[in-house]
Design a protein around this motif. Structure first.
Motif, PDB file in Angstrom:
ATOM      1  N   ILE A   1       0.852  -1.185   0.000  1.00 11.84           N
ATOM      2  CA  ILE A   1       0.000   0.000   0.000  1.00 11.84           C
ATOM      3  C   ILE A   1       0.894   1.243   0.000  1.00 11.84           C
ATOM      4  N   ARG A   2       0.448   2.259  -0.709  1.00 10.74           N
ATOM      5  CA  ARG A   2       1.216   3.500  -0.866  1.00 10.74           C
ATOM      6  C   ARG A   2       0.406   4.642  -0.267  1.00 10.74           C
ATOM      7  N   LEU A   3       1.027   5.391   0.630  1.00 11.50           N
ATOM      8  CA  LEU A   3       0.360   6.500   1.307  1.00 11.50           C
ATOM      9  C   LEU A   3       0.984   7.822   0.890  1.00 11.50           C
ATOM     10  N   GLU A   4       0.151   8.845   0.836  1.00 12.85           N
ATOM     11  CA  GLU A   4       0.613  10.193   0.497  1.00 12.85           C
ATOM     12  C   GLU A   4       0.360  11.123   1.675  1.00 12.85           C
ATOM     13  N   ILE A   5       1.341  11.948   1.994  1.00 12.06           N
ATOM     14  CA  ILE A   5       1.224  12.941   3.065  1.00 12.06           C
ATOM     15  C   ILE A   5       1.560  14.298   2.472  1.00 12.06           C
ATOM     16  N   ARG A   6       0.701  15.278   2.740  1.00 18.06           N
ATOM     17  CA  ARG A   6       0.937  16.641   2.265  1.00 18.06           C
ATOM     18  C   ARG A   6       1.153  17.563   3.461  1.00 18.06           C
ATOM     19  N   TYR A   7       2.067  18.521   3.275  1.00 15.49           N
ATOM     20  CA  TYR A   7       2.372  19.449   4.360  1.00 15.49           C
ATOM     21  C   TYR A   7       2.900  20.751   3.774  1.00 15.49           C
ATOM     22  N   LYS A   8       2.818  21.798   4.557  1.00 14.86           N
ATOM     23  CA  LYS A   8       3.284  23.114   4.124  1.00 14.86           C
ATOM     24  C   LYS A   8       4.659  23.366   4.717  1.00 14.86           C
ATOM     25  N   ASN A   9       5.674  23.109   3.915  1.00 12.24           N
ATOM     26  CA  ASN A   9       7.048  23.256   4.366  1.00 12.24           C
ATOM     27  C   ASN A   9       7.350  24.721   4.649  1.00 12.24           C
ATOM     28  N   SER A  10       7.971  24.992   5.790  1.00 15.13           N
ATOM     29  CA  SER A  10       8.230  26.376   6.207  1.00 15.13           C
ATOM     30  C   SER A  10       9.597  26.893   5.758  1.00 15.13           C
ATOM     31  N   HIS A  11      10.389  26.068   5.052  1.00 15.89           N
ATOM     32  CA  HIS A  11      11.704  26.528   4.609  1.00 15.89           C
ATOM     33  C   HIS A  11      11.555  27.703   3.638  1.00 15.89           C
ATOM     34  N   TRP A  12      12.371  28.723   3.819  1.00 22.23           N
ATOM     35  CA  TRP A  12      12.207  29.955   3.044  1.00 22.23           C
ATOM     36  C   TRP A  12      12.354  29.726   1.537  1.00 22.23           C
ATOM     37  N   TYR A  13      13.243  28.781   1.145  1.00 18.87           N
ATOM     38  CA  TYR A  13      13.498  28.589  -0.285  1.00 18.87           C
ATOM     39  C   TYR A  13      12.366  27.850  -0.987  1.00 18.87           C
ATOM     40  N   LEU A  14      11.428  27.301  -0.226  1.00 17.37           N
ATOM     41  CA  LEU A  14      10.274  26.642  -0.833  1.00 17.37           C
ATOM     42  C   LEU A  14       9.041  27.530  -0.834  1.00 17.37           C
ATOM     43  N   MET A  15       9.177  28.715  -0.281  1.00 16.40           N
ATOM     44  CA  MET A  15       8.109  29.720  -0.330  1.00 16.40           C
ATOM     45  C   MET A  15       6.790  29.215   0.241  1.00 16.40           C
ATOM     46  N   GLY A  16       6.848  28.274   1.174  1.00 13.33           N
ATOM     47  CA  GLY A  16       5.616  27.814   1.805  1.00 13.33           C
ATOM     48  C   GLY A  16       4.748  26.940   0.925  1.00 13.33           C
ATOM     49  N   ASP A  17       5.271  26.486  -0.228  1.00  5.47           N
ATOM     50  CA  ASP A  17       4.470  25.638  -1.111  1.00  5.47           C
ATOM     51  C   ASP A  17       4.142  24.316  -0.429  1.00  5.47           C
ATOM     52  N   GLU A  18       2.991  23.737  -0.785  1.00  3.28           N
ATOM     53  CA  GLU A  18       2.619  22.441  -0.242  1.00  3.28           C
ATOM     54  C   GLU A  18       3.534  21.363  -0.808  1.00  3.28           C
ATOM     55  N   GLN A  19       4.077  20.537   0.076  1.00  2.00           N
ATOM     56  CA  GLN A  19       4.982  19.468  -0.303  1.00  2.00           C
ATOM     57  C   GLN A  19       4.296  18.112  -0.141  1.00  2.00           C
ATOM     58  N   ARG A  20       4.830  17.123  -0.809  1.00  2.00           N
ATOM     59  CA  ARG A  20       4.284  15.767  -0.716  1.00  2.00           C
ATOM     60  C   ARG A  20       5.397  14.779  -0.418  1.00  2.00           C
ATOM     61  N   ILE A  21       5.053  13.776   0.355  1.00  2.00           N
ATOM     62  CA  ILE A  21       5.966  12.672   0.597  1.00  2.00           C
ATOM     63  C   ILE A  21       5.154  11.381   0.562  1.00  2.00           C
ATOM     64  N   PHE A  22       5.750  10.321   0.048  1.00  2.00           N
ATOM     65  CA  PHE A  22       5.041   9.050  -0.098  1.00  2.00           C
ATOM     66  C   PHE A  22       5.673   7.997   0.810  1.00  2.00           C
ATOM     67  N   LEU A  23       4.817   7.150   1.350  1.00  2.00           N
ATOM     68  CA  LEU A  23       5.242   6.060   2.220  1.00  2.00           C
ATOM     69  C   LEU A  23       4.730   4.752   1.631  1.00  2.00           C
ATOM     70  N   ASP A  24       5.649   3.882   1.220  1.00  2.00           N
ATOM     71  CA  ASP A  24       5.301   2.564   0.669  1.00  2.00           C
ATOM     72  C   ASP A  24       5.525   1.501   1.742  1.00  2.00           C
ATOM     73  N   ILE A  25       4.504   0.665   1.975  1.00  2.00           N
ATOM     74  CA  ILE A  25       4.584  -0.366   3.007  1.00  2.00           C
ATOM     75  C   ILE A  25       4.179  -1.707   2.403  1.00  2.00           C
TER      76      ILE A  25
END
Length: 462
Positions: A111-135
């Protein structure tokens, strides 16, 4: 051109790995160790990410708030040839009235899971980021077969001969030896006689499993899956080392050696490649209570099993090059499962017991350059611990949430193994078969220390 095409495809498929946007998590555990329960709980709780007030359930997963997690859910499968983890059917079982524990795993699933978050690093300008978890999920019975990757048929036979002798006082092996010794090892194959011997050996393995032993090979004899009835599972260890001497190419011995080699190279190696060869992180589930309950032989058998198993995984620090071409497991979490069977005041003892059981394996992991930590865990918590005081009685007790079950004190557990402590545990511990918890209207599975797990596995990647 083929080489360059292959490298190009690898780079294309691994771009998320290079950017550290994908985590391949291996949940490693023996049969009935709690793998399916943990995966179900992870899917369920991650799918609740973003719900109002959910952060209160994850106080030690600080990144949930600090990194602004907004969403979690099931993503589209990456590998369309692998069976999907049956999360939906498992949840239907848990949502019944009364709820029912799911069936044991009988094959490989992912199963593959997706997590979205608002990265606070200045160089990413607060864009929503995604990370995937495969189990991945798989039957625990198949796990021990990884040790066969380093064994020739002669080594396999010697190992089994040793096991048969050592465990004979607990699980008699006379029926297998009788059937095996009646075979003409240097003569032609007799399929019917061989099948009788295979059945006798499988029965012995099954009785060993019922006694709580873990080091049982070949594992697919106990849970064959799609190989049921196939010639690939029609072999046995040779009970006499001399039987192979002067055996011709058409002899029974030669046939069984050929079948063993096929099983090792085509079945076990494929299983390893599909489930374990490209892992980034690992959770190792250890049922310490089961080990204590089984007695001295079972306790040491489970210890030896994990020491043997973890040698077949690739540990070490991870960087750009290794993640793309030679993946290594850079973090391992050893978890004592089923912690809801004990009261809170016993958790430190359980943690100490876990450390004593996997000390050798943990040292090898750390020596390879990986991080390794410990935790007590209940993936689907079926009890609540409450303090009870009445008169001279002052203790913690467990409550199941079912009206027909009274609160109870299960007993104490030792912090390390000794014969006296084990015997005391076996005589006095109230080890109950717990019923699944009733889920609330939000359908979120209650767990214990799942926030610690998520922090350790995901925190540094966000």
């Amino acid at each position: 051109m083929f080489l360059f095409d292959k490298v190009g495809a690898t780079i294309s498929e691994g771009i998320s790995l290079v950017r550290d946007r994908e985590i391949r998590l291996g949940v490693t555990g023996l049969s009935r160790g709690g793998k399916t329960a943990l995966i179900t709980s992870l899917v369920n709780n991650i799918s609740a990410f973003g719900l109002k007030g959910y952060e209160e359930r994850m106080p030690r997963f600080q990144e949930y708030t600090s990194m602004g997690i907004t969403y979690g859910g099931i993503a589209r499968a990456r590998d369309l040839s692998v069976t999907r983890f049956p999360y939906g059917s498992i949840m239907k079982s848990l949502e019944q009235d009364p709820p029912v524990w799911p069936e044991s795993t009988d094959g490989i699933s992912e199963i593959r899971l997706e997590i979205r978050y608002k990265n606070s690093h200045w160089y990413l300008m607060g864009d929503e980021q995604r990370i995937f978890l495969d189990i991945w999920d798989y039957p625990g019975e198949w796990l021990m077969d990884l040790m066969l990757l380093d064994m020739e048929y002669e080594d396999f036979s010697d190992k089994c001969q040793e096991r048969l002798r050592v465990l004979d006082g607990v699980v008699p092996s006379g029926e297998f030896f009788k059937a095996a010794m009646s075979l003409d090892w240097k003569g032609e194959l007799n399929e019917d006689a061989l099948h009788d011997a295979v059945t006798a050996y499988t029965d012995w393995l099954r009785k060993c499993k019922e006694q709580g032993f873990a080091l049982l090979i070949p594992g697919r004899f106990l849970l064959p899956g799609e190989l049921r009835g196939a010639p690939a599972l029609e072999f046995i260890p040779c009970p006499v080392s001399e039987a192979g001497r002067d055996a011709g190419s058409s002899s029974l011995y030669a046939v069984l050696k050929e079948r063993y080699n096929y099983y090792r190279d085509r079945i076990v190696r494929r299983f390893y490649k599909e489930c374990f060869s490209r892992l980034d992180r690992q959770i190792v589930l250890v049922d310490c209570l089961k080990a204590l309950r089984g007695g001295r032989e079972t306790f040491y058998d489970i210890n030896d099993s994990f020491d043997t198993l973890l040698k077949h995984f690739s540990y070490g620090s991870s960087d750009f090059f290794s993640r793309l071409f030679f993946p290594k497991i850079d973090r391992v979490l050893f978890a004592a499962s089923k912690a809801d069977h004990i009261t809170n005041d016993q958790h430190q003892n359980l943690l100490s017991l876990l450390k004593s059981m996997v000390l050798g394996a943990m040292q090898n992991v750390r020596a390879s350059g990986s991080r390794a930590e410990f935790v007590t865990l209940s993936s689907i918590r079926a009890t609540e611990c409450r303090h009870y005081k009445k008169g001279d009685l002052d203790t913690d007790i467990l409550v199941t949430g079912y009206e027909d079950e009274k609160p109870y004190f299960p007993g104490s557990i030792p912090s390390k193994w000794t014969r006296a402590d084990m015997e005391f545990f076996q005589k006095n511990f109230d080890f109950r078969t717990l019923r699944p918890p009733r889920l609330g209207p939000e359908r979120i599975i209650p767990a214990m220390n799942l926030d610690v797990v998520l922090h350790y596995i995901l925190g540094d990647k966000l």
